[in-house]
Structure formats: C-alpha cells, structure tokens
Design a protein around this motif. Structure first.
Motif, PDB file in Angstrom:
ATOM      1  N   GLU A 157       0.839  -1.198   0.000  1.00  0.00           N
ATOM      2  CA  GLU A 157       0.000   0.000   0.000  1.00  0.00           C
ATOM      3  C   GLU A 157       0.874   1.247   0.000  1.00  0.00           C
ATOM      4  O   GLU A 157       1.642   1.472   0.926  1.00  0.00           O
ATOM      5  CB  GLU A 157      -0.938  -0.018   1.213  1.00  0.00           C
ATOM      6  CG  GLU A 157      -1.873  -1.218   1.205  1.00  0.00           C
ATOM      7  CD  GLU A 157      -3.022  -1.108   2.209  1.00  0.00           C
ATOM      8  OE1 GLU A 157      -3.097  -0.101   2.945  1.00  0.00           O
ATOM      9  OE2 GLU A 157      -3.847  -2.045   2.240  1.00  0.00           O
ATOM     10  N   ASP A 187      -3.205   3.826  -1.388  1.00  0.00           N
ATOM     11  CA  ASP A 187      -3.895   3.945  -0.105  1.00  0.00           C
ATOM     12  C   ASP A 187      -4.476   5.356   0.067  1.00  0.00           C
ATOM     13  O   ASP A 187      -3.947   6.306  -0.508  1.00  0.00           O
ATOM     14  CB  ASP A 187      -2.882   3.675   1.014  1.00  0.00           C
ATOM     15  CG  ASP A 187      -3.515   3.153   2.290  1.00  0.00           C
ATOM     16  OD1 ASP A 187      -4.752   3.117   2.380  1.00  0.00           O
ATOM     17  OD2 ASP A 187      -2.751   2.775   3.194  1.00  0.00           O
ATOM     18  N   ASP A 188      -5.521   5.477   0.857  1.00  0.00           N
ATOM     19  CA  ASP A 188      -6.106   6.791   1.178  1.00  0.00           C
ATOM     20  C   ASP A 188      -6.409   7.582  -0.085  1.00  0.00           C
ATOM     21  O   ASP A 188      -6.253   8.817  -0.110  1.00  0.00           O
ATOM     22  CB  ASP A 188      -5.161   7.612   2.076  1.00  0.00           C
ATOM     23  CG  ASP A 188      -4.802   6.878   3.354  1.00  0.00           C
ATOM     24  OD1 ASP A 188      -5.621   6.071   3.816  1.00  0.00           O
ATOM     25  OD2 ASP A 188      -3.699   7.117   3.881  1.00  0.00           O
ATOM     26  N   LYS A 208      -7.611   2.268  -2.888  1.00  0.00           N
ATOM     27  CA  LYS A 208      -8.299   2.166  -1.603  1.00  0.00           C
ATOM     28  C   LYS A 208      -8.966   3.501  -1.318  1.00  0.00           C
ATOM     29  O   LYS A 208      -8.293   4.526  -1.165  1.00  0.00           O
ATOM     30  CB  LYS A 208      -7.307   1.821  -0.474  1.00  0.00           C
ATOM     31  CG  LYS A 208      -6.723   0.420  -0.614  1.00  0.00           C
ATOM     32  CD  LYS A 208      -6.023  -0.012   0.667  1.00  0.00           C
ATOM     33  CE  LYS A 208      -6.990  -0.484   1.726  1.00  0.00           C
ATOM     34  NZ  LYS A 208      -6.283  -1.098   2.883  1.00  0.00           N
ATOM     35  N   GLU A 244     -12.522   1.607   2.584  1.00  0.00           N
ATOM     36  CA  GLU A 244     -12.075   1.563   3.973  1.00  0.00           C
ATOM     37  C   GLU A 244     -13.187   2.047   4.898  1.00  0.00           C
ATOM     38  O   GLU A 244     -14.031   2.841   4.480  1.00  0.00           O
ATOM     39  CB  GLU A 244     -10.902   2.528   4.201  1.00  0.00           C
ATOM     40  CG  GLU A 244      -9.672   2.291   3.391  1.00  0.00           C
ATOM     41  CD  GLU A 244      -8.575   3.311   3.749  1.00  0.00           C
ATOM     42  OE1 GLU A 244      -8.897   4.411   4.219  1.00  0.00           O
ATOM     43  OE2 GLU A 244      -7.411   2.971   3.552  1.00  0.00           O
TER      44      GLU A 244
END
Ligand code: C2E
Ligand code: MG
Ligand code: MG
Ligand code: MG
Length: 286
Positions: A157, A187-188, A208, A244
C-alpha cells in the motif's frame, strides 16, 4: 524538531501555541524517538491484522498489517502518532523492514498451519519517506525469500505523497515490485494532492477509497458522489477497489451494489492479533 512541532500544532488545531510549546514538543519527540528506536531493536513492536473481504462473495481475501506499539510506560500509541516520528527521524527504514519481515513470517506460519497456501494475502503499508530512503524492491524480495513466500501473496500500500516526491524513482520502484509479482494499492485515495495523470503511467492494481469518503456516505450526497466517481474511474482503468471504514451492513451492501470490489472496516473486524486473525479467517471462509 521544529517541523514536528509545526505539524503537531496544526493537527491539534492550536497553531497559536506553537512558539510557547516548541521546546516541550521537541523534548517530547526526543523521548519518543529514543523509546521507538529501542522498541524496534528489542522487538517490542507488533502487527495487528485487519481483514479485507470480497464484497461480492463475503469471503475474507486478505489482511492489512498495521503496526502497534505500547511504550515502556504502558501507553498504547496510534500509528498516526509514531509513524510521523519514525519518518522524521529515519527510523521508518528499520521499522518498515521489521514490518515487512514480520508480515511475511506470519503469513508463512499461516501457510504452514494450512499445509500450503492458506488462501489469504497480506497487505503491508509503505511510507513515502521509506520509499525514498530504502531500497524497497531488494528489501521486499529478501523478506519473501527468507520466509519462502511468493510475491503474489503480498499487497503493498503506497500513498499519493510517495508519487509527488519523486515520480521517476517511484515509477522504477513500482515496476520492480510488479516484477516480484506483488499487488500495488494506492492507499487513502483522494486525500492527497497529486495530479491524476500518474494513474495511467504507474502499474497500480487497486485504489483504496479513504474512510473519510466512505463512512457517512449514505447520509451525504457529496460523499457518495465522490465514491461513485472513484469507482467508475477505477473500473474504466481496469483497477480493483477497496472501501475503507465500513462499519455497517447497509454500507457494505450499497458499496457492493455500486461495484466496489473489496471492503475493510469494523463491520468485519478491528485489527486483530495474529492468532485471532487466523481463527476469524478459518471461521469466515469455512
Ligand atoms: P491506513 O493504511 O489507511 O489503515 C487503515 C486505518 O483505518 C487503520 O488505522 C485501521 O485501524 C483504521 N480502520 C479500519 N477500519 C476502520 C473502521 O471501520 N472505522 C474506523 N474508525 N477506523 C478504521 P491504524 O491502525 O490506526 O493506522 C493508521 C495509519 O497508520 C494507517 O492508515 C497507515 O497509514 C499507518 N500505518 C500503520 N501501520 C503502518 C506500517 O507498518 N507502516 C507504515 N508506513 N504505515 C503504517
Ligand atoms: Mg493502508
Ligand atoms: Mg488506508
Ligand atoms: Mg486511511
């Protein structure tokens, strides 16, 4: 230390206290830094594992490894507090190496218990600073070889900040990681400041979607619009998606209906110790 002080002051919304507290904060950071160095050396860090499930089938497909640290005084610190300290002190390199090795070791132990590929992957976070300062492909390959794990069992990630800092270097690193057979996740996604052009240039497998867009999206037209847009962008680019912060069944069902591939959140489980994670996997995928 000054940089840390500014960041701390800003995140706590008390920028005006910066000049008064800078010395205290610097001293506090020095204490944390010394303790963190010792904790890494003495093996006092642990990883917790949070399930990621296929939203279509409900099957548990992977675990995200999340660093945990309880200080000598018994204070459980959040990674949001100690990862920035690790990044600014350079300790993110040994911490990141430890986390990769530990995640590979745990996955190998699950495979051993299963008598072969246990059927789940492990996802490990790589910080932007770590990507700048360490030889990541070599480090990952060494951990895989040491524990006899195939690269296809590993998701890495990365965050948008890693791409902004040095696009050419990150591109080479990501290609080398793909050569090892790993899956690469952004990620994020949606919280950084990078331009979207990188999505077509870099070998990204998954996006994500950050918890800040997911949680509360059922009651917020703007959030759900952003989530829909990210899902259609990912689909058009042939990427998978993970949402998430799924805390309710209703949210999981809505995201599944919107075509999101995977889900992660307290609905499935909080981050768990390795044994509890393994038991959950056995129960859920039975
Ligand atoms: P992340 O990679 O985005 O990880 C997801 C975070 O969201 C985790 O926080 C997880 O516990 C939390 N979370 C998951 N589901 C839910 C939910 O349903 N509700 C709520 N409220 N929270 C949820 P955690 O473990 O505190 O980690 C925070 C961040 O620290 C991570 O965000 C990651 O960026 C970083 N981090 C953690 N471990 C490592 C590590 O080993 N290396 C690096 N470089 N960064 C790490
Ligand atoms: Mg992550
Ligand atoms: Mg995340
Ligand atoms: Mg996040």
């Amino acid at each position: 230390h000054a940089q840390f002080a500014v960041k701390r002051a800003k995140t706590s919304g008390r920028t005006e206290l910066y000049h008064i507290r800078a010395f205290d904060i610097a001293r506090e950071q020095f204490g944390i830094e010394t303790q963190l160095r010792r904790a890494i050396e003495n093996g006092e860090m642990t990883l917790s594992y949070q399930p990621i499930c296929d939203l279509g089938t409900g099957k548990l497909v992977s675990f995200e490894a999340l660093a945990r640290w309880t200080t000598e005084r018994g204070v459980a610190l959040s990674p949001n507090d100690f990862i920035p300290v690790a990044e600014e002190s350079g300790l993110i390199v040994p911490l990141g190496r430890w986390a990769m090795g530990e995640a590979a070791r745990t996955l190998a132990s699950w495979d051993q218990a299963a008598g072969g590929d246990c059927g789940v992957k492990v996802a490990v976070n790589l910080s932007a600073i770590q990507l700048q300062r360490d030889r990541i492909p070599e480090m990952v390959q060494a951990a895989l070889e040491q524990h006899g794990i195939s690269g296809s069992r590993l998701t890495l990630e990365l965050t948008e900040s890693a791409i902004v800092s040095d696009p050419d270097r990150i591109s080479r690193t990501m290609l080398a990681l793909k050569d090892l057979g790993t899956t690469l996740a952004m990620d994020d996604f949606g919280t950084g400041y990078s331009n979207l052009a990188y999505l077509q240039k870099l070998p990204i497998d998954q996006l994500k979607i950050d918890r800040s867009f997911v949680s509360g999206m059922l009651a917020d037209r703007d959030k759900i619009a952003i989530v829909r847009a990210v899902l259609s962008l990912a689909q058009a680019l042939g990427m998978e998606t993970t949402a998430e912060g799924i805390e309710t069944n209703e949210l999981a069902q809505t995201l599944a209906a919107l075509g999101c591939t995977y889900g992660q959140g307290y609905l499935y489980a909080r981050p768990l110790e390795p044994d509890a994670a393994w038991s959950l996997m056995l129960a859920r995928n039975a």
